[in-house]
Design an enzyme around this catalytic site. Structure first.
Site, PDB file in Angstrom:
ATOM      1  N   ALA A 212       0.798  -1.221   0.000  1.00 43.60           N
ATOM      2  CA  ALA A 212       0.000   0.000   0.000  1.00 43.60           C
ATOM      3  C   ALA A 212       0.838   1.283   0.000  1.00 43.60           C
ATOM      4  CB  ALA A 212      -0.980  -0.018   1.178  1.00 43.60           C
TER       5      ALA A 212
ATOM      6  N   GLN B 178       4.570 -13.985  -1.430  1.00 49.98           N
ATOM      7  CA  GLN B 178       5.287 -12.761  -1.044  1.00 49.98           C
ATOM      8  C   GLN B 178       6.050 -12.935   0.265  1.00 49.98           C
ATOM      9  OE1 GLN B 178       2.009 -12.837  -1.956  1.00 49.98           O
ATOM     10  NE2 GLN B 178       1.427 -11.010  -3.119  1.00 49.98           N
TER      11      GLN B 178
ATOM     12  N   ASP C 124      -3.861  -2.782   3.715  1.00 49.81           N
ATOM     13  CA  ASP C 124      -4.068  -2.128   2.431  1.00 49.81           C
ATOM     14  C   ASP C 124      -5.184  -1.090   2.485  1.00 49.81           C
ATOM     15  OD1 ASP C 124      -2.468  -3.558   0.009  1.00 49.81           O
ATOM     16  OD2 ASP C 124      -2.814  -4.932   1.670  1.00 49.81           O
TER      17      ASP C 124
ATOM     18  N   ASN D 219      -6.306  -6.706   4.305  1.00 51.92           N
ATOM     19  CA  ASN D 219      -4.898  -7.036   4.111  1.00 51.92           C
ATOM     20  C   ASN D 219      -4.839  -8.298   3.247  1.00 51.92           C
ATOM     21  OD1 ASN D 219      -2.088  -6.406   4.708  1.00 51.92           O
ATOM     22  ND2 ASN D 219      -2.047  -8.298   5.894  1.00 51.92           N
ATOM     23  N   LYS D 220      -3.643  -8.756   2.943  1.00 50.55           N
ATOM     24  CA  LYS D 220      -3.473  -9.917   2.078  1.00 50.55           C
ATOM     25  C   LYS D 220      -4.326 -11.094   2.554  1.00 50.55           C
ATOM     26  CE  LYS D 220      -1.370 -10.112  -0.895  1.00 50.55           C
ATOM     27  NZ  LYS D 220      -1.777  -9.842  -2.285  1.00 50.55           N
TER      28      LYS D 220
END
Length: 324
Positions: A47, A187, A228, A238-239
């Site tokens: 972000a 990631q 994010d 978030n992820k």
């Protein structure tokens, strides 16, 4: 240290995060189209870094289309919607656009100022979060768990959740960090592990599906993640996989801390149910490094993010303070 995203000689320069950890590669992006492509294929991601990308993209357009406001506004619209979930991208675009009356150099100056600001505010936010964790967690040294990548690669040059790790590690308070692999694009395994190794922080990569078990077995003192988008009521996007971690942490009494710059807070969004969740291509799930692992034509459910309700979060920490 090389910034994740920067401006150099008329172009945006990024660390290509799709090449890590095999190769450290810089990309020079000279057009808005090239920058949008890099954003959408996650060559630049996170972000705070996306906020910088949005601002620098407007600067690219303003310099290319001097005196043609309509062209710049069209490019800005495309940039702002290149990825829908992270609020920082559109925030960065809007902030740079506000300087358009001052001409291209005014836009560029604002974008460059945002780069320096990002590093400063993320150091402040992660420093506050480190102090909070030390107050809350009695055990020393600490065993931390994080998800996805919220280090310098997700920001201009410091980090949010991993920024906390840098503070705590420098003070000698980290035993190890569990880094979720973060399926499907890994990631955590590719980027977070690379950052931790580079910084000399002891770490272990674990499958996403093992994280709840690690928490249940008492192997984790605190879960710390980035964000994010944060709704006005404290719900956090978030992820994908973050929500499951928060459930496990709540079940076993482990504090779950979110660290993000204030720009990630969307005050116009009442609650997390209004966050648009980006859904990505099936082949991110059905293939690994170009090799198919599912039957040909297999459909996939591939949301890039999930939303964690505020009541599962111990605290949200920004540069402006700690919000329980």
């Amino acid at each position: 240290m090389q910034r994740t995203i920067d401006w150099a000689e008329g172009a945006v320069v990024i660390i290509d995060q799709t090449a890590l950890p095999r190769e450290f590669r810089l990309l020079r992006l000279e057009t808005v189209d090239e920058l949008i492509s890099a954003i959408q294929r996650l060559a630049v991601r996170g972000a705070p870094a996306l906020g910088a990308a949005g601002a620098l993209g407007v600067a690219l357009s303003a310099l290319r289309h001097k005196g043609k406001t309509g062209n710049v506004l069209a490019d800005a619209e495309r940039l702002a919607h290149a990825r829908p979930t992270a609020v920082n991208l559109s925030w960065g675009v809007r902030r740079a656009l506000a300087k358009l009356p001052e001409g291209p150099e005014g836009v560029l100056a604002e974008a460059k100022a945002m780069l320096d600001e990002d590093e400063r505010v993320n150091r402040q936010a992660s420093g506050r979060a480190a102090e909070l964790i030390l107050e809350r967690c009695e055990r020393r040294p600490l065993r931390l768990l994080t998800h996805c990548n919220a280090g310098r690669l997700a920001t201009v040059g410091w980090g949010t959740a991993l920024g906390v790790v840098w503070h705590l590690h420098d003070a000698g308070h980290v035993e190890y960090v569990f880094a979720d692999e973060t399926r499907p694009l890994l990631q955590g395994a590719r980027l977070t592990a690379w950052e931790l190794a580079e910084a000399g922080v002891p770490y272990r990569v674990l499958p996403d599906s093992a994280a709840a078990s690690a928490v249940a077995r008492g192997l984790v003192d605190c879960v710390v993640v980035g964000a994010d988008r944060i709704a006005a009521n404290g719900d956090v996007a978030n992820k994908v996989g973050t929500y499951g971690l928060a459930l496990a942490a709540a079940r076993h009494g482990v504090p779950f801390v979110v660290v993000a710059p204030q720009s990630t807070v969307d005050p116009e969004l009442p609650a997390g149910g209004g966050i648009v969740i980006e859904e990505r291509a099936d082949d991110e799930v059905t293939t690994v490094a170009g090799t198919r692992i599912a039957p040909e034509g297999a459909p996939a459910f591939n949301p890039a993010f999930d939303v964690t309700p505020a009541d599962l979060i111990f605290a949200v920490v920004t540069e402006n303070g700690v919000f329980p």
